[in-house]
Write a protein that holds these residues in place. Structure first.
Motif, PDB file in Angstrom:
ATOM      1  N   GLU A  12       0.838  -1.199   0.000  1.00  0.00           N
ATOM      2  CA  GLU A  12       0.000   0.000   0.000  1.00  0.00           C
ATOM      3  C   GLU A  12       0.875   1.252   0.000  1.00  0.00           C
ATOM      4  OE1 GLU A  12      -2.740   2.081   3.319  1.00  0.00           O
ATOM      5  OE2 GLU A  12      -3.228  -0.015   2.900  1.00  0.00           O
ATOM      6  N   GLN A  13       1.945   1.233   0.768  1.00  0.00           N
ATOM      7  CA  GLN A  13       2.871   2.370   0.808  1.00  0.00           C
ATOM      8  C   GLN A  13       3.600   2.531  -0.519  1.00  0.00           C
ATOM      9  OE1 GLN A  13       5.315   1.386   4.154  1.00  0.00           O
ATOM     10  NE2 GLN A  13       3.838   2.146   5.667  1.00  0.00           N
ATOM     11  N   VAL A  14       3.980   1.420  -1.123  1.00  0.00           N
ATOM     12  CA  VAL A  14       4.653   1.476  -2.426  1.00  0.00           C
ATOM     13  C   VAL A  14       3.723   2.089  -3.456  1.00  0.00           C
ATOM     14  CG1 VAL A  14       5.547   0.079  -4.325  1.00  0.00           C
ATOM     15  CG2 VAL A  14       6.250  -0.413  -1.981  1.00  0.00           C
ATOM     16  N   ARG A  15       2.483   1.652  -3.481  1.00  0.00           N
ATOM     17  CA  ARG A  15       1.506   2.195  -4.442  1.00  0.00           C
ATOM     18  C   ARG A  15       1.311   3.695  -4.205  1.00  0.00           C
ATOM     19  NH1 ARG A  15      -3.952  -0.894  -5.639  1.00  0.00           N
ATOM     20  NH2 ARG A  15      -2.354  -2.277  -6.431  1.00  0.00           N
ATOM     21  N   SER A  16       1.263   4.090  -2.952  1.00  0.00           N
ATOM     22  CA  SER A  16       1.096   5.507  -2.618  1.00  0.00           C
ATOM     23  C   SER A  16       2.286   6.329  -3.115  1.00  0.00           C
ATOM     24  CB  SER A  16       0.937   5.662  -1.110  1.00  0.00           C
ATOM     25  OG  SER A  16       0.951   7.006  -0.743  1.00  0.00           O
ATOM     26  N   GLU A  17       3.491   5.845  -2.877  1.00  0.00           N
ATOM     27  CA  GLU A  17       4.692   6.565  -3.313  1.00  0.00           C
ATOM     28  C   GLU A  17       4.807   6.582  -4.834  1.00  0.00           C
ATOM     29  OE1 GLU A  17       6.859   8.398  -1.502  1.00  0.00           O
ATOM     30  OE2 GLU A  17       5.511   8.001   0.174  1.00  0.00           O
ATOM     31  N   THR A  18       4.436   5.491  -5.487  1.00  0.00           N
ATOM     32  CA  THR A  18       4.504   5.416  -6.948  1.00  0.00           C
ATOM     33  C   THR A  18       3.567   6.426  -7.588  1.00  0.00           C
ATOM     34  OG1 THR A  18       5.057   3.081  -6.785  1.00  0.00           O
ATOM     35  CG2 THR A  18       4.341   3.853  -8.923  1.00  0.00           C
ATOM     36  N   SER A  19       2.428   6.668  -6.961  1.00  0.00           N
ATOM     37  CA  SER A  19       1.478   7.635  -7.524  1.00  0.00           C
ATOM     38  C   SER A  19       2.016   9.060  -7.454  1.00  0.00           C
ATOM     39  CB  SER A  19       0.134   7.537  -6.807  1.00  0.00           C
ATOM     40  OG  SER A  19       0.250   7.991  -5.473  1.00  0.00           O
ATOM     41  N   LYS A  20       3.005   9.321  -6.617  1.00  0.00           N
ATOM     42  CA  LYS A  20       3.591  10.657  -6.482  1.00  0.00           C
ATOM     43  C   LYS A  20       4.664  10.938  -7.531  1.00  0.00           C
ATOM     44  CE  LYS A  20       2.988  10.567  -1.469  1.00  0.00           C
ATOM     45  NZ  LYS A  20       3.720  10.569  -0.187  1.00  0.00           N
ATOM     46  N   VAL A  21       5.110   9.908  -8.225  1.00  0.00           N
ATOM     47  CA  VAL A  21       6.191  10.053  -9.203  1.00  0.00           C
ATOM     48  C   VAL A  21       5.672  10.761 -10.447  1.00  0.00           C
ATOM     49  CG1 VAL A  21       7.785   8.789 -10.715  1.00  0.00           C
ATOM     50  CG2 VAL A  21       7.379   8.005  -8.375  1.00  0.00           C
ATOM     51  N   THR A  22       6.462  11.697 -10.968  1.00  0.00           N
ATOM     52  CA  THR A  22       6.135  12.351 -12.232  1.00  0.00           C
ATOM     53  C   THR A  22       6.840  11.571 -13.338  1.00  0.00           C
ATOM     54  OG1 THR A  22       6.040  14.491 -11.136  1.00  0.00           O
ATOM     55  CG2 THR A  22       6.243  14.497 -13.530  1.00  0.00           C
ATOM     56  N   TRP A  23       6.081  10.828 -14.099  1.00  0.00           N
ATOM     57  CA  TRP A  23       6.645   9.987 -15.143  1.00  0.00           C
ATOM     58  C   TRP A  23       6.862  10.799 -16.408  1.00  0.00           C
ATOM     59  CZ3 TRP A  23       8.324   5.527 -13.400  1.00  0.00           C
ATOM     60  CH2 TRP A  23       7.741   4.993 -12.273  1.00  0.00           C
ATOM     61  N   PRO A  24       7.953  10.522 -17.154  1.00  0.00           N
ATOM     62  CA  PRO A  24       8.192  11.262 -18.397  1.00  0.00           C
ATOM     63  C   PRO A  24       7.183  10.848 -19.475  1.00  0.00           C
ATOM     64  CG  PRO A  24       9.816   9.521 -18.160  1.00  0.00           C
ATOM     65  CD  PRO A  24       9.015   9.549 -16.884  1.00  0.00           C
ATOM     66  N   THR A  25       6.945  11.771 -20.392  1.00  0.00           N
ATOM     67  CA  THR A  25       6.066  11.461 -21.511  1.00  0.00           C
ATOM     68  C   THR A  25       6.803  10.559 -22.499  1.00  0.00           C
ATOM     69  OG1 THR A  25       6.790  13.362 -22.803  1.00  0.00           O
ATOM     70  CG2 THR A  25       4.923  13.705 -21.296  1.00  0.00           C
ATOM     71  N   ARG A  26       6.073  10.011 -23.421  1.00  0.00           N
ATOM     72  CA  ARG A  26       6.695   9.158 -24.439  1.00  0.00           C
ATOM     73  C   ARG A  26       7.708   9.961 -25.249  1.00  0.00           C
ATOM     74  NH1 ARG A  26       5.882   4.339 -27.050  1.00  0.00           N
ATOM     75  NH2 ARG A  26       6.366   4.308 -29.265  1.00  0.00           N
ATOM     76  N   ARG A  27       7.348  11.200 -25.580  1.00  0.00           N
ATOM     77  CA  ARG A  27       8.259  12.055 -26.356  1.00  0.00           C
ATOM     78  C   ARG A  27       9.541  12.336 -25.575  1.00  0.00           C
ATOM     79  NH1 ARG A  27       9.628  15.576 -29.999  1.00  0.00           N
ATOM     80  NH2 ARG A  27       9.845  17.804 -29.720  1.00  0.00           N
ATOM     81  N   GLU A  28       9.435  12.659 -24.301  1.00  0.00           N
ATOM     82  CA  GLU A  28      10.623  12.910 -23.484  1.00  0.00           C
ATOM     83  C   GLU A  28      11.518  11.672 -23.407  1.00  0.00           C
ATOM     84  OE1 GLU A  28       8.891  16.168 -20.278  1.00  0.00           O
ATOM     85  OE2 GLU A  28       8.654  14.030 -19.879  1.00  0.00           O
ATOM     86  N   THR A  29      10.896  10.516 -23.299  1.00  0.00           N
ATOM     87  CA  THR A  29      11.670   9.268 -23.252  1.00  0.00           C
ATOM     88  C   THR A  29      12.397   9.027 -24.572  1.00  0.00           C
ATOM     89  OG1 THR A  29      10.064   8.352 -21.709  1.00  0.00           O
ATOM     90  CG2 THR A  29      11.515   6.792 -22.828  1.00  0.00           C
ATOM     91  N   MET A  30      11.718   9.267 -25.683  1.00  0.00           N
ATOM     92  CA  MET A  30      12.342   9.049 -26.994  1.00  0.00           C
ATOM     93  C   MET A  30      13.491  10.032 -27.218  1.00  0.00           C
ATOM     94  SD  MET A  30      10.788   6.466 -28.147  1.00  0.00           S
ATOM     95  CE  MET A  30      11.178   6.370 -29.864  1.00  0.00           C
ATOM     96  N   VAL A  31      13.306  11.306 -26.854  1.00  0.00           N
ATOM     97  CA  VAL A  31      14.361  12.309 -27.028  1.00  0.00           C
ATOM     98  C   VAL A  31      15.567  11.960 -26.155  1.00  0.00           C
ATOM     99  CG1 VAL A  31      14.967  14.727 -26.607  1.00  0.00           C
ATOM    100  CG2 VAL A  31      12.823  14.157 -27.757  1.00  0.00           C
ATOM    101  N   SER A  32      15.312  11.574 -24.916  1.00  0.00           N
ATOM    102  CA  SER A  32      16.409  11.205 -24.010  1.00  0.00           C
ATOM    103  C   SER A  32      17.166   9.986 -24.533  1.00  0.00           C
ATOM    104  CB  SER A  32      15.870  10.905 -22.612  1.00  0.00           C
ATOM    105  OG  SER A  32      15.290  12.062 -22.059  1.00  0.00           O
ATOM    106  N   THR A  33      16.433   8.999 -25.029  1.00  0.00           N
ATOM    107  CA  THR A  33      17.066   7.797 -25.573  1.00  0.00           C
ATOM    108  C   THR A  33      17.934   8.146 -26.777  1.00  0.00           C
ATOM    109  OG1 THR A  33      15.210   6.457 -24.820  1.00  0.00           O
ATOM    110  CG2 THR A  33      16.615   5.506 -26.529  1.00  0.00           C
ATOM    111  N   PHE A  34      17.412   8.993 -27.669  1.00  0.00           N
ATOM    112  CA  PHE A  34      18.166   9.413 -28.845  1.00  0.00           C
ATOM    113  C   PHE A  34      19.447  10.136 -28.429  1.00  0.00           C
ATOM    114  CE2 PHE A  34      19.113  12.696 -32.028  1.00  0.00           C
ATOM    115  CZ  PHE A  34      19.408  11.874 -33.107  1.00  0.00           C
ATOM    116  N   MET A  35      19.338  11.022 -27.445  1.00  0.00           N
ATOM    117  CA  MET A  35      20.518  11.760 -26.989  1.00  0.00           C
ATOM    118  C   MET A  35      21.559  10.832 -26.373  1.00  0.00           C
ATOM    119  SD  MET A  35      20.134  14.728 -28.046  1.00  0.00           S
ATOM    120  CE  MET A  35      21.604  15.386 -27.308  1.00  0.00           C
ATOM    121  N   VAL A  36      21.118   9.813 -25.672  1.00  0.00           N
ATOM    122  CA  VAL A  36      22.063   8.840 -25.111  1.00  0.00           C
ATOM    123  C   VAL A  36      22.807   8.135 -26.240  1.00  0.00           C
ATOM    124  CG1 VAL A  36      22.239   6.649 -23.875  1.00  0.00           C
ATOM    125  CG2 VAL A  36      20.862   8.501 -22.928  1.00  0.00           C
ATOM    126  N   PHE A  37      22.087   7.716 -27.285  1.00  0.00           N
ATOM    127  CA  PHE A  37      22.746   7.047 -28.410  1.00  0.00           C
ATOM    128  C   PHE A  37      23.731   7.978 -29.106  1.00  0.00           C
ATOM    129  CE2 PHE A  37      19.066   3.973 -28.520  1.00  0.00           C
ATOM    130  CZ  PHE A  37      19.822   2.882 -28.124  1.00  0.00           C
TER     131      PHE A  37
END
Length: 66
Positions: A12-37
């Motif tokens: 229950e605590q894990v679920r509560s903490e996970t809901s507080k996380v700001t997840w990146p958008t798909r576009r942000e993930t793709m741009v970050s991945t491209f920059m890493v490559f």
């Protein structure tokens, strides 16, 4: 010593903490991945060139002493 936590309470605590996380958008993930490559390619090229230059210099030094 730490008190033992009920596994259900823990989940229950894990679920509560996970809901507080700001997840990146798909576009942000793709741009970050491209920059890493891109950075990996630049780093690989730099170390390849540095290795070739240092190998050449060491070869010149070693052949000059013989």
């Amino acid at each position: 010593m730490m008190a033992k936590t009920n596994p259900f309470k823990f989940l229950e605590q894990v679920r509560s903490e996970t809901s507080k996380v700001t997840w990146p958008t798909r576009r942000e993930t793709m741009v970050s991945t491209f920059m890493v490559f891109v950075m990996v390619v630049f780093a690989a090229a730099f170390f390849f060139v540095a290795d070739q230059v240092l190998g050449y210099v060491v070869g010149l030094i070693m052949n000059a002493r013989v």
